[in-house]
Design a protein around this motif. Structure first.
Motif, mmCIF file in Angstrom:
data_model
loop_
_atom_site.group_PDB
_atom_site.id
_atom_site.type_symbol
_atom_site.label_atom_id
_atom_site.label_comp_id
_atom_site.label_asym_id
_atom_site.label_seq_id
_atom_site.Cartn_x
_atom_site.Cartn_y
_atom_site.Cartn_z
ATOM 1 N N ASN A 226 48.022 47.948 76.260
ATOM 2 C CA ASN A 226 47.112 47.471 75.223
ATOM 3 C C ASN A 226 47.984 46.964 74.077
ATOM 4 O O ASN A 226 49.199 46.836 74.233
ATOM 5 C CB ASN A 226 46.117 48.562 74.791
ATOM 6 N N ALA B 51 47.809 52.191 82.339
ATOM 7 C CA ALA B 51 49.097 51.758 82.890
ATOM 8 C C ALA B 51 48.891 50.992 84.191
ATOM 9 O O ALA B 51 49.560 49.993 84.449
ATOM 10 C CB ALA B 51 50.015 52.947 83.124
ATOM 11 N N SER C 253 49.854 63.264 66.397
ATOM 12 C CA SER C 253 49.110 62.004 66.456
ATOM 13 C C SER C 253 47.970 61.956 65.448
ATOM 14 O O SER C 253 47.349 60.923 65.271
ATOM 15 C CB SER C 253 48.568 61.764 67.870
ATOM 16 N N ASP D 206 49.191 48.298 71.455
ATOM 17 C CA ASP D 206 50.205 49.207 70.932
ATOM 18 C C ASP D 206 50.955 49.981 72.003
ATOM 19 O O ASP D 206 51.771 50.834 71.670
ATOM 20 C CB ASP D 206 49.536 50.222 69.981
ATOM 21 N N ASN D 207 50.698 49.740 73.267
ATOM 22 C CA ASN D 207 51.267 50.567 74.325
ATOM 23 C C ASN D 207 51.823 49.689 75.442
ATOM 24 O O ASN D 207 51.180 48.733 75.869
ATOM 25 C CB ASN D 207 50.187 51.511 74.871
ATOM 26 N N TRP D 208 53.021 50.044 75.920
ATOM 27 C CA TRP D 208 53.702 49.327 76.992
ATOM 28 C C TRP D 208 53.980 50.271 78.137
ATOM 29 O O TRP D 208 54.186 51.465 77.933
ATOM 30 C CB TRP D 208 55.036 48.768 76.491
ATOM 31 N N THR E 45 55.038 55.143 79.841
ATOM 32 C CA THR E 45 54.385 54.361 78.801
ATOM 33 C C THR E 45 54.961 54.719 77.439
ATOM 34 O O THR E 45 55.510 55.800 77.240
ATOM 35 C CB THR E 45 52.857 54.594 78.791
ATOM 36 N N SER E 46 54.822 53.796 76.498
ATOM 37 C CA SER E 46 55.367 54.021 75.166
ATOM 38 C C SER E 46 54.634 55.128 74.415
ATOM 39 O O SER E 46 55.157 55.658 73.443
ATOM 40 C CB SER E 46 55.355 52.723 74.352
ATOM 41 N N ASP E 47 53.449 55.535 74.877
ATOM 42 C CA ASP E 47 52.753 56.649 74.239
ATOM 43 C C ASP E 47 53.093 57.991 74.881
ATOM 44 O O ASP E 47 52.494 59.010 74.566
ATOM 45 C CB ASP E 47 51.243 56.419 74.208
#
Length: 186
Positions: free
Chosen positions: A77, A4, A179, A79-81, A108-110
């Motif tokens: 990355n 992040a 996950s 897949d992640n914001w 983060t989106s994760d």
């Protein structure tokens, strides 16, 4: 978690940038912009955007921009914001730094949520420093400390003073099962 913070380093070498504002006015010898927005692409062609409710620039020191109501969406990355919010901060164009002087939250989106009472970001080097309390939570774990230094675009994180880590095995196990991870803490 470290990724992040690396998102900030993308701003140092953007591929393309678009800047806009809803309006501008002069007040007390300063330029005041309403709803400034910065859209761009990282050096690896991923979009990012930053907005503020207001930006104030003093003509005596044009390299300094005071920001209010900061919101940003940065790629971590593929897949992640990371969504970043802060009430205010000071951007120094010459030093390429952002000094956040209020509670900053990174989500983060994760699922990671990081809260800082303040933060000093060196966008050029991808570093960050805070001498105030830090609280970072992710999938059943929580790390708190009284200060944090991030170096090398998030590769090195130094937690100092009253560092505590709490692990909730039930939440961690649930998060790992969701996950698809095979290593489960019992």
């Amino acid at each position: 978690m470290a990724a992040a913070f690396a998102g900030y380093s993308y701003l140092a070498t953007p591929k393309a940038v678009s800047v806009s504002a809803d309006g501008a006015a002069y007040s007390d010898g300063k330029l005041v912009m309403a709803n400034p927005k910065l859209d761009g692409f990282t050096k690896d062609n991923r979009p990012y955007n930053m907005t503020a409710a207001r930006a104030i620039q003093d003509f005596q020191n044009e390299g300094i921009v005071e920001l209010e109501g900061i919101n940003a969406k940065l790629p971590v990355n593929n897949d992640n914001w990371a969504s970043v919010t802060a009430p205010s901060g000071t951007y120094d164009r010459d030093k390429n730094t952002l000094d956040i002087n209020g509670v900053m939250t990174i989500t983060t989106s994760d699922g990671m949520v990081a809260k800082f009472k303040s933060a000093y970001l060196d966008i050029g080097t991808g570093g960050m420093k805070t001498d105030d309390a830090v609280d970072i939570q992710l999938k059943g774990t929580e790390v708190t400390s009284d200060s944090l230094t991030v170096l090398e675009n998030g590769k090195v994180m130094i937690f100092e003073n009253r560092v505590r880590m709490n692990i909730d095995p039930r939440r961690l196990k649930t998060a790992q099962n969701t996950s698809g991870d095979q290593d489960v803490v019992q």
